[in-house]
Design a protein around this motif. Structure first.
Motif, PDB file in Angstrom:
ATOM      1  N   LEU A 103      -2.290   2.580  -8.328  1.00  0.00           N
ATOM      2  CA  LEU A 103      -1.764   1.822  -7.197  1.00  0.00           C
ATOM      3  C   LEU A 103      -2.882   1.277  -6.310  1.00  0.00           C
ATOM      4  N   GLU A 104      -3.885   2.099  -6.009  1.00  0.00           N
ATOM      5  CA  GLU A 104      -4.974   1.620  -5.149  1.00  0.00           C
ATOM      6  C   GLU A 104      -5.700   0.428  -5.759  1.00  0.00           C
ATOM      7  N   ALA A 105      -5.967   0.480  -7.063  1.00  0.00           N
ATOM      8  CA  ALA A 105      -6.664  -0.633  -7.713  1.00  0.00           C
ATOM      9  C   ALA A 105      -5.828  -1.915  -7.622  1.00  0.00           C
ATOM     10  N   CYS A 106      -4.507  -1.791  -7.809  1.00  0.00           N
ATOM     11  CA  CYS A 106      -3.625  -2.961  -7.695  1.00  0.00           C
ATOM     12  C   CYS A 106      -3.646  -3.513  -6.274  1.00  0.00           C
ATOM     13  N   ILE A 107      -3.552  -2.630  -5.299  1.00  0.00           N
ATOM     14  CA  ILE A 107      -3.558  -3.068  -3.902  1.00  0.00           C
ATOM     15  C   ILE A 107      -4.868  -3.763  -3.563  1.00  0.00           C
ATOM     16  N   ASP A 108      -6.002  -3.175  -3.982  1.00  0.00           N
ATOM     17  CA  ASP A 108      -7.304  -3.790  -3.709  1.00  0.00           C
ATOM     18  C   ASP A 108      -7.394  -5.181  -4.323  1.00  0.00           C
ATOM     19  N   LEU A 109      -6.944  -5.317  -5.570  1.00  0.00           N
ATOM     20  CA  LEU A 109      -6.982  -6.610  -6.251  1.00  0.00           C
ATOM     21  C   LEU A 109      -6.084  -7.623  -5.552  1.00  0.00           C
ATOM     22  N   LEU A 110      -4.874  -7.214  -5.187  1.00  0.00           N
ATOM     23  CA  LEU A 110      -3.939  -8.117  -4.518  1.00  0.00           C
ATOM     24  C   LEU A 110      -4.469  -8.559  -3.160  1.00  0.00           C
ATOM     25  N   ARG A 111      -5.038  -7.642  -2.403  1.00  0.00           N
ATOM     26  CA  ARG A 111      -5.619  -8.008  -1.094  1.00  0.00           C
ATOM     27  C   ARG A 111      -6.773  -8.985  -1.268  1.00  0.00           C
ATOM     28  N   ALA A 112      -7.604  -8.770  -2.289  1.00  0.00           N
ATOM     29  CA  ALA A 112      -8.721  -9.678  -2.556  1.00  0.00           C
ATOM     30  C   ALA A 112      -8.231 -11.083  -2.890  1.00  0.00           C
ATOM     31  N   ARG A 113      -7.005 -11.173  -3.401  1.00  0.00           N
ATOM     32  CA  ARG A 113      -6.410 -12.463  -3.760  1.00  0.00           C
ATOM     33  C   ARG A 113      -5.534 -13.026  -2.645  1.00  0.00           C
ATOM     34  N   GLY A 114      -5.536 -12.379  -1.481  1.00  0.00           N
ATOM     35  CA  GLY A 114      -4.815 -12.906  -0.335  1.00  0.00           C
ATOM     36  C   GLY A 114      -3.419 -12.356  -0.107  1.00  0.00           C
ATOM     37  N   ALA A 115      -2.945 -11.444  -0.952  1.00  0.00           N
ATOM     38  CA  ALA A 115      -1.620 -10.853  -0.757  1.00  0.00           C
ATOM     39  C   ALA A 115      -1.704  -9.763   0.309  1.00  0.00           C
ATOM     40  N   GLN A 116      -0.556  -9.391   0.865  1.00  0.00           N
ATOM     41  CA  GLN A 116      -0.523  -8.395   1.924  1.00  0.00           C
ATOM     42  C   GLN A 116       0.459  -7.266   1.594  1.00  0.00           C
ATOM     43  N   PRO A 117       0.054  -6.349   0.701  1.00  0.00           N
ATOM     44  CA  PRO A 117       0.935  -5.219   0.408  1.00  0.00           C
ATOM     45  C   PRO A 117       1.155  -4.358   1.647  1.00  0.00           C
ATOM     46  N   GLU A 118       2.339  -3.757   1.723  1.00  0.00           N
ATOM     47  CA  GLU A 118       2.658  -2.834   2.816  1.00  0.00           C
ATOM     48  C   GLU A 118       1.902  -1.521   2.605  1.00  0.00           C
ATOM     49  N   PRO A 119       1.890  -0.643   3.612  1.00  0.00           N
ATOM     50  CA  PRO A 119       1.277   0.676   3.412  1.00  0.00           C
ATOM     51  C   PRO A 119       1.978   1.435   2.270  1.00  0.00           C
ATOM     52  N   ILE A 120       1.223   2.300   1.621  1.00  0.00           N
ATOM     53  CA  ILE A 120       1.759   3.109   0.524  1.00  0.00           C
ATOM     54  C   ILE A 120       2.782   4.095   1.083  1.00  0.00           C
ATOM     55  N   ARG A 121       3.895   4.217   0.359  1.00  0.00           N
ATOM     56  CA  ARG A 121       4.929   5.198   0.682  1.00  0.00           C
ATOM     57  C   ARG A 121       5.075   6.158  -0.507  1.00  0.00           C
ATOM     58  N   VAL A 122       5.808   7.240  -0.300  1.00  0.00           N
ATOM     59  CA  VAL A 122       6.060   8.210  -1.372  1.00  0.00           C
ATOM     60  C   VAL A 122       7.564   8.325  -1.565  1.00  0.00           C
ATOM     61  N   ASP A 123       7.998   8.185  -2.823  1.00  0.00           N
ATOM     62  CA  ASP A 123       9.417   8.326  -3.162  1.00  0.00           C
ATOM     63  C   ASP A 123       9.812   9.780  -2.954  1.00  0.00           C
ATOM     64  N   GLU A 124      10.742  10.027  -2.050  1.00  0.00           N
ATOM     65  CA  GLU A 124      11.108  11.407  -1.715  1.00  0.00           C
ATOM     66  C   GLU A 124      11.810  12.142  -2.856  1.00  0.00           C
ATOM     67  N   ILE A 125      12.310  11.414  -3.823  1.00  0.00           N
ATOM     68  CA  ILE A 125      12.992  12.049  -4.959  1.00  0.00           C
ATOM     69  C   ILE A 125      12.015  12.356  -6.093  1.00  0.00           C
ATOM     70  N   THR A 126      11.179  11.369  -6.453  1.00  0.00           N
ATOM     71  CA  THR A 126      10.277  11.548  -7.595  1.00  0.00           C
ATOM     72  C   THR A 126       8.870  11.976  -7.201  1.00  0.00           C
ATOM     73  N   GLY A 127       8.496  11.768  -5.942  1.00  0.00           N
ATOM     74  CA  GLY A 127       7.130  12.054  -5.507  1.00  0.00           C
ATOM     75  C   GLY A 127       6.148  10.956  -5.877  1.00  0.00           C
ATOM     76  N   ALA A 128       6.632   9.893  -6.517  1.00  0.00           N
ATOM     77  CA  ALA A 128       5.761   8.785  -6.922  1.00  0.00           C
ATOM     78  C   ALA A 128       5.401   7.921  -5.710  1.00  0.00           C
ATOM     79  N   ARG A 129       4.225   7.335  -5.770  1.00  0.00           N
ATOM     80  CA  ARG A 129       3.774   6.449  -4.694  1.00  0.00           C
ATOM     81  C   ARG A 129       4.148   5.011  -5.026  1.00  0.00           C
ATOM     82  N   PHE A 130       4.425   4.220  -3.976  1.00  0.00           N
ATOM     83  CA  PHE A 130       4.801   2.831  -4.183  1.00  0.00           C
ATOM     84  C   PHE A 130       4.490   2.014  -2.941  1.00  0.00           C
TER      85      PHE A 130
END
Length: 127
Positions: free
Chosen positions: A77-104
């Motif tokens: 996820l961090e690598a995707c966010i870094d790449l997207l920000r470098a390309r001008g996108a604005q991802p929201e802060p990382i959250r954690v799925d309370e059911i699966t524990g996965a980050r998104f």
């Protein structure tokens, strides 16, 4: 998946340059005053991008009836966010799925379509 865009050039550029899509086929349909762009996103997901004159806006974000969001899996996820920000996108802060524990996180395409990046849990990251 199929999306309709209000600004074809802007959406085309976003999916190609920011989201790393590749063109499968691109068509101008004069009788409909419409473009149709078939794209392949990383991971093999196919996306059809359409343009039509004056499409109505999306009523709300993201609880409108119909498509809620596009969800794309990633192993880093961090690598995707870094790449997207470098390309001008604005991802929201990382959250954690309370059911699966996965980050998104979420970002939006130029028309406001929500795109979720969901990190696939690995053995090291399982709760």
């Amino acid at each position: 998946m199929a999306l309709i865009t209000a600004d074809y050039a802007r959406a085309r550029r976003f999916y190609l340059e920011v989201m790393d899509a590749e063109i499968i086929h691109e068509t101008w349909r004069a009788e409909r005053d419409s473009h149709k762009l078939d794209l392949q996103l990383p991971g093999g997901i196919q996306l059809e991008l359409f343009s039509f004159p004056s499409p109505p806006p999306r009523p709300s974000y993201p609880e409108a009836c119909g498509l809620r969001h596009l969800a794309l899996a990633t192993l880093d996820l961090e690598a995707c966010i870094d790449l997207l920000r470098a390309r001008g996108a604005q991802p929201e802060p990382i959250r954690v799925d309370e059911i699966t524990g996965a980050r998104f996180t979420f970002l939006a395409d130029p028309d406001g379509t929500p795109i979720e990046l969901y990190e696939v849990p690995t053995q090291e990251r399982r709760p």
